[in-house]
Design an enzyme around this catalytic site. Structure first.
Site, PDB file in Angstrom:
ATOM      1  N   ARG A  55      -3.004 -17.444 -86.172  1.00  0.00           N
ATOM      2  CA  ARG A  55      -3.657 -17.872 -84.939  1.00  0.00           C
ATOM      3  C   ARG A  55      -3.673 -16.664 -84.013  1.00  0.00           C
ATOM      4  O   ARG A  55      -3.155 -15.604 -84.341  1.00  0.00           O
ATOM      5  CB  ARG A  55      -3.005 -19.119 -84.316  1.00  0.00           C
ATOM      6  CG  ARG A  55      -1.570 -19.393 -84.584  1.00  0.00           C
ATOM      7  CD  ARG A  55      -0.632 -18.426 -83.947  1.00  0.00           C
ATOM      8  NE  ARG A  55      -0.930 -18.257 -82.533  1.00  0.00           N
ATOM      9  CZ  ARG A  55      -0.612 -17.204 -81.818  1.00  0.00           C
ATOM     10  NH1 ARG A  55       0.030 -16.170 -82.385  1.00  0.00           N
ATOM     11  NH2 ARG A  55      -0.901 -17.095 -80.548  1.00  0.00           N
ATOM     12  N   GLY A  56      -4.280 -16.854 -82.833  1.00  0.00           N
ATOM     13  CA  GLY A  56      -4.502 -15.704 -81.961  1.00  0.00           C
ATOM     14  C   GLY A  56      -5.871 -15.128 -82.306  1.00  0.00           C
ATOM     15  O   GLY A  56      -6.171 -14.906 -83.494  1.00  0.00           O
ATOM     16  N   ARG A  92     -12.391 -23.066 -86.116  1.00  0.00           N
ATOM     17  CA  ARG A  92     -11.940 -23.150 -84.712  1.00  0.00           C
ATOM     18  C   ARG A  92     -13.067 -22.593 -83.825  1.00  0.00           C
ATOM     19  O   ARG A  92     -13.586 -21.507 -84.104  1.00  0.00           O
ATOM     20  CB  ARG A  92     -10.636 -22.350 -84.488  1.00  0.00           C
ATOM     21  CG  ARG A  92      -9.441 -22.914 -85.242  1.00  0.00           C
ATOM     22  CD  ARG A  92      -8.141 -22.250 -84.784  1.00  0.00           C
ATOM     23  NE  ARG A  92      -7.702 -22.759 -83.489  1.00  0.00           N
ATOM     24  CZ  ARG A  92      -6.672 -22.235 -82.794  1.00  0.00           C
ATOM     25  NH1 ARG A  92      -6.009 -21.205 -83.271  1.00  0.00           N
ATOM     26  NH2 ARG A  92      -6.322 -22.741 -81.631  1.00  0.00           N
ATOM     27  N   GLN A 205       3.665 -21.837 -78.580  1.00  0.00           N
ATOM     28  CA  GLN A 205       3.553 -20.460 -79.090  1.00  0.00           C
ATOM     29  C   GLN A 205       4.429 -19.489 -78.301  1.00  0.00           C
ATOM     30  O   GLN A 205       4.859 -18.471 -78.836  1.00  0.00           O
ATOM     31  CB  GLN A 205       2.095 -19.982 -79.039  1.00  0.00           C
ATOM     32  CG  GLN A 205       1.156 -20.687 -79.998  1.00  0.00           C
ATOM     33  CD  GLN A 205       0.441 -21.841 -79.335  1.00  0.00           C
ATOM     34  OE1 GLN A 205       1.000 -22.520 -78.478  1.00  0.00           O
ATOM     35  NE2 GLN A 205      -0.790 -22.086 -79.729  1.00  0.00           N
ATOM     36  N   ASP A 246      -9.226 -15.575 -75.638  1.00  0.00           N
ATOM     37  CA  ASP A 246      -9.986 -15.904 -76.847  1.00  0.00           C
ATOM     38  C   ASP A 246     -11.451 -15.582 -76.700  1.00  0.00           C
ATOM     39  O   ASP A 246     -12.168 -15.454 -77.697  1.00  0.00           O
ATOM     40  CB  ASP A 246      -9.828 -17.392 -77.191  1.00  0.00           C
ATOM     41  CG  ASP A 246      -8.452 -17.624 -77.784  1.00  0.00           C
ATOM     42  OD1 ASP A 246      -7.477 -17.610 -77.015  1.00  0.00           O
ATOM     43  OD2 ASP A 246      -8.372 -17.765 -79.016  1.00  0.00           O
ATOM     44  N   ASN A 256      -8.647 -18.850 -72.321  1.00  0.00           N
ATOM     45  CA  ASN A 256      -7.356 -18.583 -72.973  1.00  0.00           C
ATOM     46  C   ASN A 256      -6.622 -19.910 -73.124  1.00  0.00           C
ATOM     47  O   ASN A 256      -7.114 -20.970 -72.707  1.00  0.00           O
ATOM     48  CB  ASN A 256      -6.529 -17.569 -72.167  1.00  0.00           C
ATOM     49  CG  ASN A 256      -5.347 -17.047 -72.965  1.00  0.00           C
ATOM     50  OD1 ASN A 256      -5.499 -16.655 -74.123  1.00  0.00           O
ATOM     51  ND2 ASN A 256      -4.162 -17.061 -72.390  1.00  0.00           N
TER      52      ASN A 256
END
Ligand code: MRU
Length: 365
Positions: A55-56, A92, A205, A246, A256
């Site tokens: 992720r990220g 996503r 996270q 993001d 974000n």
């Protein structure tokens, strides 16, 4: 970065028995277990992105690129490439890096004869990853100047207190991270820092990944409940906020992790600088404004339940919410550009506005 003293990246190709696999760190198991996992097919890459083993935003882009390389090994025809690209992009919606990574692979591969696509795909994915590392290293250098300035303002009498949200450290990229790259650079340069780590419900996270990264690097940090940041800022206990993103729209609005907007509001009210670390691939010049950014809605079960380590060492998921209570899980929010003190890019720090972004990235506009 180092994991128990060993240089480690979040993703890499591994050749074994004539086949190339993609090795990732399974981030759903951190901080309690460090597990490497192999992806063998584009579907494995899709699953890893969707359930957030990786992720990220930058790491999602890198995984998509390697997903395309796995696809090219199986069926490098135009149709095979297009199908894999569509499947990856559908995993996503918010991070622009995902579509960017797929588009870049298609742009590189489709002009080639089918027989040449597989080796070219592995080479292009590796190049994309190297670029990510260099971009983040440069973000670290530029962000270090901001941390140094904060240290000077504090008369070099105490550590610089930085608040961050979610995880925009090396685990969110190929290496170094974006928001945490300046923190790692400061630590290396001998500038004392202390990081306030938002736990970042619902997936935590911050508590699970950012705290783990900072602990591995020996950087002082304190995990706080998501609601604590405003109080700390009111009491002068935060010198600056640095978060990742993001997707940055062309006007400087920033998507974000959910909760970022509230931190930006509190920072604005308290006069605390609020910076966003944004590598070029996270900037979407095709989107005029932040309100056009698609916001991912994740499974409500992520709000209803929480995962942690049981006394016997097993990972358990427990329910927090009464049976029958509805939950909602918007995964990102948009912080308007007016609340952003500056964007830390690999090309320098700029204002969060259309003109400054266009000046820094003229070839993209
Ligand atoms: O849902 P996640 O964990 O993928 O969200 C990650 C973030 O919000 C990060 O801040 C963002 O992707 C920037 S990562 C350098």
């Amino acid at each position: 970065m180092l994991v128990q003293g060993t240089p480690t990246r979040t993703i890499r190709p591994v050749v074994e028995g004539g086949k190339t696999w993609v090795e990732i760190i399974d981030q759903t198991r951190l901080p309690h277990a460090f597990i490497l996992r192999r992806l063998a097919t584009p579907e494995d890459a899709m699953e890893a992105i969707a359930v957030m083993r990786v992720r990220g935003a930058p790491l999602i882009g890198a995984t998509a690129a390697y997903g395309m390389a796995l696809a090219a090994d199986r069926d490098a025809s135009d149709a095979g490439m297009a199908q894999a690209g569509e499947g990856l992009v559908a995993t996503r919606p918010t991070a622009v890096n995902l579509g960017w990574g797929v588009e870049r692979m298609l742009w590189r591969l489709l002009p080639l004869p089918v027989s040449e696509r597989s080796p070219a795909a592995w080479a292009e994915a590796a190049t994309l990853c190297e670029e990510d590392v260099e971009q983040n290293r440069a973000i670290g250098r530029h962000g270090l100047d901001l941390i140094r300035a904060a240290w000077k303002k504090a008369a070099r009498s105490r550590p610089v207190n930085i608040l961050t949200h979610c995880n925009a450290g090396w685990l969110a990229t190929v290496d170094w991270g974006t928001a945490l790259a300046p923190v790692f650079a400061a630590h290396e340069a001998g500038v004392p820092v202390h990081v306030w780590v938002d736990e970042t419900r619902p997936r935590n996270q911050g508590a699970s990944l950012t705290a783990w990264e900072l602990a591995q690097a020996g950087i002082p940090h304190t995990v706080i409940a998501d609601n604590a940041g405003g109080h700390l800022m009111q009491h002068g206990r935060v010198d600056l906020c640095i978060v990742g993103t993001d997707r940055v729209a062309a006007n400087g609005d920033v998507a974000n992790k959910i909760g970022t907007y509230l931190k930006a509001l509190a920072a604005n009210d308290c006069g605390v600088p609020f910076y966003v670390a944004a590598p070029g691939p996270s900037i979407d010049f095709r989107l005029a404004e932040g309100r056009d950014i698609p916001i991912e809605e994740r499974d409500a079960g992520e709000v209803a339940r929480i995962q942690g380590l049981a006394e016997d060492g097993s990972l358990v998921s427990v329910r927090l919410v009464p049976e029958g209570s509805a939950c909602a899980n918007p995964a990102f929010d948009v912080t308007p550009a007016r609340l952003v003190s500056g964007l830390i890019t690999e090309r320098g720090v700029c204002a969060a506005d259309r003109a400054a972004l266009a000046e820094l990235f003229p070839e993209r506009t």
